[in-house]
Design an enzyme around this catalytic site. Structure first.
Site, PDB file in Angstrom:
ATOM      1  N   GLY A   1       0.783  -1.229   0.000  1.00  0.00           N
ATOM      2  CA  GLY A   1       0.000   0.000   0.000  1.00  0.00           C
ATOM      3  C   GLY A   1       0.814   1.278   0.000  1.00  0.00           C
ATOM      4  O   GLY A   1       0.301   2.343   0.353  1.00  0.00           O
TER       5      GLY A   1
ATOM      6  N   THR B   1       1.844   3.230  -2.395  1.00  0.00           N
ATOM      7  CA  THR B   1       1.380   4.302  -3.282  1.00  0.00           C
ATOM      8  C   THR B   1       0.185   5.031  -2.685  1.00  0.00           C
ATOM      9  O   THR B   1       0.121   6.269  -2.725  1.00  0.00           O
ATOM     10  CB  THR B   1       1.029   3.738  -4.659  1.00  0.00           C
ATOM     11  OG1 THR B   1       2.205   3.148  -5.236  1.00  0.00           O
ATOM     12  CG2 THR B   1       0.521   4.832  -5.586  1.00  0.00           C
TER      13      THR B   1
ATOM     14  N   LYS C   1       9.039   9.425  -7.641  1.00  0.00           N
ATOM     15  CA  LYS C   1       9.215   7.974  -7.728  1.00  0.00           C
ATOM     16  C   LYS C   1      10.536   7.733  -8.440  1.00  0.00           C
ATOM     17  O   LYS C   1      10.633   7.891  -9.665  1.00  0.00           O
ATOM     18  CB  LYS C   1       8.061   7.348  -8.525  1.00  0.00           C
ATOM     19  CG  LYS C   1       8.133   5.829  -8.660  1.00  0.00           C
ATOM     20  CD  LYS C   1       7.641   5.136  -7.404  1.00  0.00           C
ATOM     21  CE  LYS C   1       7.571   3.621  -7.616  1.00  0.00           C
ATOM     22  NZ  LYS C   1       7.035   2.920  -6.447  1.00  0.00           N
TER      23      LYS C   1
ATOM     24  N   THR D   1       8.667   0.072 -12.083  1.00  0.00           N
ATOM     25  CA  THR D   1       8.762  -1.098 -12.961  1.00  0.00           C
ATOM     26  C   THR D   1       7.368  -1.601 -13.317  1.00  0.00           C
ATOM     27  O   THR D   1       6.366  -1.200 -12.726  1.00  0.00           O
ATOM     28  CB  THR D   1       9.554  -2.237 -12.298  1.00  0.00           C
ATOM     29  OG1 THR D   1       8.857  -2.688 -11.132  1.00  0.00           O
ATOM     30  CG2 THR D   1      10.955  -1.777 -11.908  1.00  0.00           C
TER      31      THR D   1
ATOM     32  N   ASP E   1       2.724   4.511 -10.628  1.00  0.00           N
ATOM     33  CA  ASP E   1       2.349   4.921  -9.274  1.00  0.00           C
ATOM     34  C   ASP E   1       2.138   6.431  -9.183  1.00  0.00           C
ATOM     35  O   ASP E   1       1.231   6.898  -8.485  1.00  0.00           O
ATOM     36  CB  ASP E   1       3.421   4.487  -8.274  1.00  0.00           C
ATOM     37  CG  ASP E   1       3.480   2.981  -8.107  1.00  0.00           C
ATOM     38  OD1 ASP E   1       2.504   2.301  -8.486  1.00  0.00           O
ATOM     39  OD2 ASP E   1       4.497   2.480  -7.596  1.00  0.00           O
TER      40      ASP E   1
ATOM     41  N   GLU F   1       8.722   7.940  -2.948  1.00  0.00           N
ATOM     42  CA  GLU F   1       8.177   6.591  -2.805  1.00  0.00           C
ATOM     43  C   GLU F   1       9.139   5.560  -3.372  1.00  0.00           C
ATOM     44  O   GLU F   1       9.548   5.633  -4.532  1.00  0.00           O
ATOM     45  CB  GLU F   1       6.826   6.456  -3.518  1.00  0.00           C
ATOM     46  CG  GLU F   1       6.228   5.064  -3.317  1.00  0.00           C
ATOM     47  CD  GLU F   1       5.042   4.760  -4.213  1.00  0.00           C
ATOM     48  OE1 GLU F   1       4.663   3.572  -4.299  1.00  0.00           O
ATOM     49  OE2 GLU F   1       4.509   5.692  -4.841  1.00  0.00           O
TER      50      GLU F   1
ATOM     51  N   ALA G   1      10.447   1.461  -4.236  1.00  0.00           N
ATOM     52  CA  ALA G   1       9.934   0.355  -5.047  1.00  0.00           C
ATOM     53  C   ALA G   1      10.101  -0.929  -4.251  1.00  0.00           C
ATOM     54  O   ALA G   1      11.214  -1.267  -3.851  1.00  0.00           O
ATOM     55  CB  ALA G   1      10.690   0.260  -6.370  1.00  0.00           C
ATOM     56  N   GLY G   2       9.003  -1.630  -4.011  1.00  0.00           N
ATOM     57  CA  GLY G   2       9.105  -2.853  -3.222  1.00  0.00           C
ATOM     58  C   GLY G   2       9.509  -2.556  -1.795  1.00  0.00           C
ATOM     59  O   GLY G   2       9.113  -1.553  -1.208  1.00  0.00           O
TER      60      GLY G   2
ATOM     61  N   GLY H   1      -1.049  -0.055   5.566  1.00  0.00           N
ATOM     62  CA  GLY H   1      -1.413   0.373   4.228  1.00  0.00           C
ATOM     63  C   GLY H   1      -2.798  -0.033   3.769  1.00  0.00           C
ATOM     64  O   GLY H   1      -3.329   0.572   2.833  1.00  0.00           O
TER      65      GLY H   1
END
Length: 237
Positions: free
Chosen positions: A15, A17, A38, A42, A53, A112, A114-115, A187
């Site tokens: 969650g 994003t 961001k 991907t 996102d 933000e 990634a992963g 999230g």
């Protein structure tokens, strides 16, 4: 100079994003000008491409957004770049770009990831942990000079089983590089939480020592912009 919030997660799909959008919405409600960055996205190529996102955040909040790198396959950025045969910026270059954006007149810049925290963002093994550490120490030095505020790192976690272990591991990794998380955010809180979710809501702070800043209701990403902007500030403690 903007203040900075780095959003990381205990895993993919927790969650981040929607939490990023909620942080932006709360700042907008406070009259702040917000930019969401961001560094690496991907999974945006091919017939089953994921939405960007930043597009989700912009749609929910209307704030300005910047995406630095977009890669086709829904894989870790270093793997996706290698398979796509493209070179991607190093973490150091991402940090430099973000620092440049801090002088653009925004009150808040939300970054933000990634992963999860240790997902490789470049071909040299750099991760969001490195981004958070490098930004924290760079801006901490500037704070000593009276120029800006340090970075806040927010950890997005799940509500259900497994979240205590994953969250403690993420918090431990941050503290290992002398970055103290500013808070945790759940999230996606279910409409009908079970005993695990109810206990975790208390235990997350008890076990990590990190405050729970907000609980985002499940399905919040499907709200229209006016409803999201009106609702998001109320999700925070």
């Amino acid at each position: 100079m903007s203040r900075v919030v780095v959003v990381t997660g205990t895993d993919t799909g927790v969650g981040k994003t929607i939490v990023t959008a909620a942080l932006a919405a709360r700042a907008v409600d406070n009259g702040e000008r917000v930019l969401v960055v961001k560094p690496v996205q991907t999974g945006v190529g091919g017939p089953d491409a994921d939405p960007h996102d930043v597009a989700t955040v912009a749609g929910l909040t209307g704030v300005d957004v910047v995406e630095l790198v977009a890669l086709d396959e829904p894989l870790a950025p270093d793997t996706a770049a290698r398979r796509q045969g493209v070179a991607i910026p190093t973490v150091r270059e991402h940090v430099s770009r973000i620092r440049d954006l801090l002088t653009s007149g925004y009150d808040l810049v939300v970054v933000e990831g990634a992963g999860g925290l240790l997902v490789r963002l470049d071909a040299d093994g750099g991760t969001l942990l490195d981004v958070a550490r490098d930004l924290t120490f760079a801006l901490r030095r500037r704070t000593d000079e009276g120029i800006s505020s340090p970075v806040e790192v927010v950890v997005v976690c799940r509500a259900g089983l497994g979240t205590l272990n994953h969250t403690e591991l993420t918090v431990t990794a941050l503290r290992a590089v002398q970055v103290e998380p500013a808070g945790l955010i759940i999230g996606a809180w279910p409409s009908d939480p079970g005993v695990a979710e109810t206990c975790n809501r208390t235990d997350l702070t008890r076990l990590t020592g990190v405050p729970l800043l907000a609980v985002v209701p499940e399905g919040s990403g499907s709200l229209d912009r006016p409803t999201f902007l009106a609702s998001a500030p109320g999700w925070f403690s």
